[in-house]
Design a protein around this motif. Structure first.
Motif, short mmCIF file in Angstrom:
data_model
loop_
_atom_site.label_atom_id
_atom_site.label_comp_id
_atom_site.label_asym_id
_atom_site.label_seq_id
_atom_site.Cartn_x
_atom_site.Cartn_y
_atom_site.Cartn_z
N VAL A 151 -21.36 59.56 -97.45
CA VAL A 151 -20.31 58.99 -95.85
C VAL A 151 -20.73 59.06 -94.84
N HIS A 152 -20.63 57.62 -94.27
CA HIS A 152 -21.50 58.02 -92.85
C HIS A 152 -20.70 56.39 -92.04
N SER A 153 -21.01 56.21 -90.33
CA SER A 153 -20.13 55.70 -90.02
C SER A 153 -20.70 54.04 -90.09
N ALA A 154 -19.71 52.77 -89.11
CA ALA A 154 -20.53 52.00 -89.57
C ALA A 154 -21.54 51.92 -88.50
N LEU A 155 -21.63 52.43 -86.83
CA LEU A 155 -22.31 52.32 -86.82
C LEU A 155 -23.78 52.52 -87.28
N SER A 156 -24.06 52.93 -87.71
CA SER A 156 -25.26 53.60 -88.54
C SER A 156 -25.68 52.53 -89.73
N ASP A 157 -24.99 51.57 -90.02
CA ASP A 157 -25.74 50.03 -90.32
C ASP A 157 -25.34 50.32 -91.89
N PRO A 158 -24.08 49.92 -92.33
CA PRO A 158 -24.44 50.83 -93.97
C PRO A 158 -24.99 49.34 -94.78
N ASP A 159 -24.43 48.24 -94.07
CA ASP A 159 -25.90 47.16 -94.35
C ASP A 159 -27.72 47.52 -95.02
N ALA A 160 -27.92 48.25 -93.99
CA ALA A 160 -28.73 48.92 -94.30
C ALA A 160 -29.36 50.44 -95.62
N SER A 161 -28.17 50.55 -95.56
CA SER A 161 -28.06 52.05 -96.65
C SER A 161 -27.79 50.86 -98.03
N LEU A 162 -27.19 49.78 -98.27
CA LEU A 162 -27.21 48.92 -99.58
C LEU A 162 -28.36 49.03 -99.40
N ARG A 163 -29.52 48.16 -98.63
CA ARG A 163 -30.64 47.81 -99.36
C ARG A 163 -31.32 48.56 -99.73
N GLU A 164 -31.46 50.00 -98.49
CA GLU A 164 -32.52 50.82 -99.12
C GLU A 164 -32.51 51.25 -100.37
N LEU A 165 -30.70 52.07 -100.48
CA LEU A 165 -30.23 52.13 -102.63
C LEU A 165 -31.26 51.29 -102.79
N ARG A 166 -30.25 50.20 -103.31
CA ARG A 166 -30.58 49.29 -104.44
C ARG A 166 -32.28 48.88 -104.58
N ALA A 167 -33.24 49.08 -103.56
CA ALA A 167 -34.15 49.25 -103.37
C ALA A 167 -35.22 50.14 -104.19
N GLU A 168 -34.50 50.71 -104.52
CA GLU A 168 -34.57 52.31 -105.39
C GLU A 168 -34.09 52.05 -107.04
N GLY A 169 -33.31 50.95 -107.57
CA GLY A 169 -32.95 50.35 -108.74
C GLY A 169 -31.71 51.20 -108.38
N LEU A 170 -30.80 51.28 -107.47
CA LEU A 170 -29.81 51.76 -107.46
C LEU A 170 -28.69 50.50 -107.57
N LYS A 171 -27.59 50.59 -108.14
CA LYS A 171 -26.09 50.45 -107.70
C LYS A 171 -25.95 50.78 -106.82
N ALA A 172 -25.05 49.81 -106.00
CA ALA A 172 -24.91 50.91 -104.86
C ALA A 172 -23.93 49.52 -103.78
N ALA A 173 -22.73 50.56 -103.59
CA ALA A 173 -21.42 49.17 -103.17
C ALA A 173 -20.75 50.02 -102.31
N VAL A 174 -19.71 49.82 -100.89
CA VAL A 174 -19.05 50.49 -100.15
C VAL A 174 -17.81 50.35 -101.21
N VAL A 175 -16.54 52.20 -101.06
CA VAL A 175 -15.94 52.11 -102.03
C VAL A 175 -14.86 52.24 -101.19
N ALA A 176 -15.16 53.10 -99.65
CA ALA A 176 -13.85 53.42 -98.83
C ALA A 176 -14.21 53.26 -97.88
N ARG A 177 -13.44 52.59 -96.96
CA ARG A 177 -13.32 52.19 -95.69
C ARG A 177 -12.21 53.16 -94.70
N ARG A 178 -12.22 54.15 -93.12
CA ARG A 178 -11.39 54.07 -92.79
C ARG A 178 -11.31 54.28 -91.71
N PHE A 179 -11.06 53.58 -91.03
CA PHE A 179 -11.04 53.83 -88.76
C PHE A 179 -10.01 54.45 -88.52
N ILE A 180 -10.93 55.40 -87.48
CA ILE A 180 -10.82 56.66 -87.02
C ILE A 180 -10.61 56.72 -85.21
#
Length: 217
Positions: A151-180
């Protein structure tokens, strides 16, 4: 569950709850090897242990390690709690599920605090100081079919996390979101965050995301 939190230890909040909900969706089998990175009070580790998993938890804070051990003892759940820097204590291990609620708040300094409560949330200029490391260090520890939930904030660039994890050979996706609503830390930093282009001047809510990344079988 009621948890102790020694002074300076990150108490469970909305991000913990969101990640716990994602954890409940995971089909854990009895004895599944689970790793909780940055455990804090041990809240997530205890959820996994209640489901019959073989749980190891890690935190760099001595107080957090003590807190997690106390909470595990009070809950009468077998959780192994180690002190160390992110995944360093378990290099070479193999896990079915890795959980992490790392520090992810963009900060005015490039480096993480070495002490104090802010160590639980400050994570460099872009909020990715620890997130980036997890994206690189967690994948080699996953068994085939194993998954990372982070889990982390959208301020911390989830798209970058997805790219980095996919570059490691993983299937990555955002599976939950919540505004607080902004908490005290973001309210205090609103001017700085606006100047960095991370928020709009009238924003008052933060989006949290849970990323799931799976190693193919």
């Amino acid at each position: 569950m009621t948890l102790l939190a020694l002074p300076g230890v990150y108490a469970p909040q909305a991000d913990t709850a969101l990640l716990a909900e994602a954890l409940y969706e995971e089909p854990l089998f009895p004895g599944a090897r689970v790793l909780d990175v940055g455990t804090g009070t041990g809240a997530l580790a205890l959820v996994a242990a209640r489901r019959g998993a073989d749980v190891t938890a890690i935190d760099i804070s001595r107080r957090a390690v003590l807190t997690a051990r106390l909470n595990a003892r009070l809950a009468r759940l077998p959780v192994r709690v180690l002190r160390g820097d992110l995944l360093t204590p378990v290099v070479g291990g193999a896990y079915d599920l890795i959980l992490s609620n790392p520090p992810y708040v963009p900060a005015r300094t490039a480096t993480a605090p070495r002490r104090g409560a802010a160590r639980a949330w400050d994570a460099g200029y872009d909020g990715r100081l620890l997130v980036r490391r997890i994206c690189g260090e967690a994948p080699p520890l996953l068994r085939p079919g194993g998954a990372l939930l982070m889990v982390h904030s959208a301020l911390s660039d989830p798209d970058a996390s997805l790219r980095e994890l996919r570059a490691e050979g993983l299937k990555a996706a955002v599976v939950a979101r919540r505004f607080i609503p902004f908490g005290p830390v973001l309210r205090e930093r609103r001017g700085w965050l606006d100047a960095q282009g991370l928020i709009e001047d009238d924003e008052t809510t933060e989006e949290l995301v849970v990323i799931r990344a799976e190693r193919p079988e």
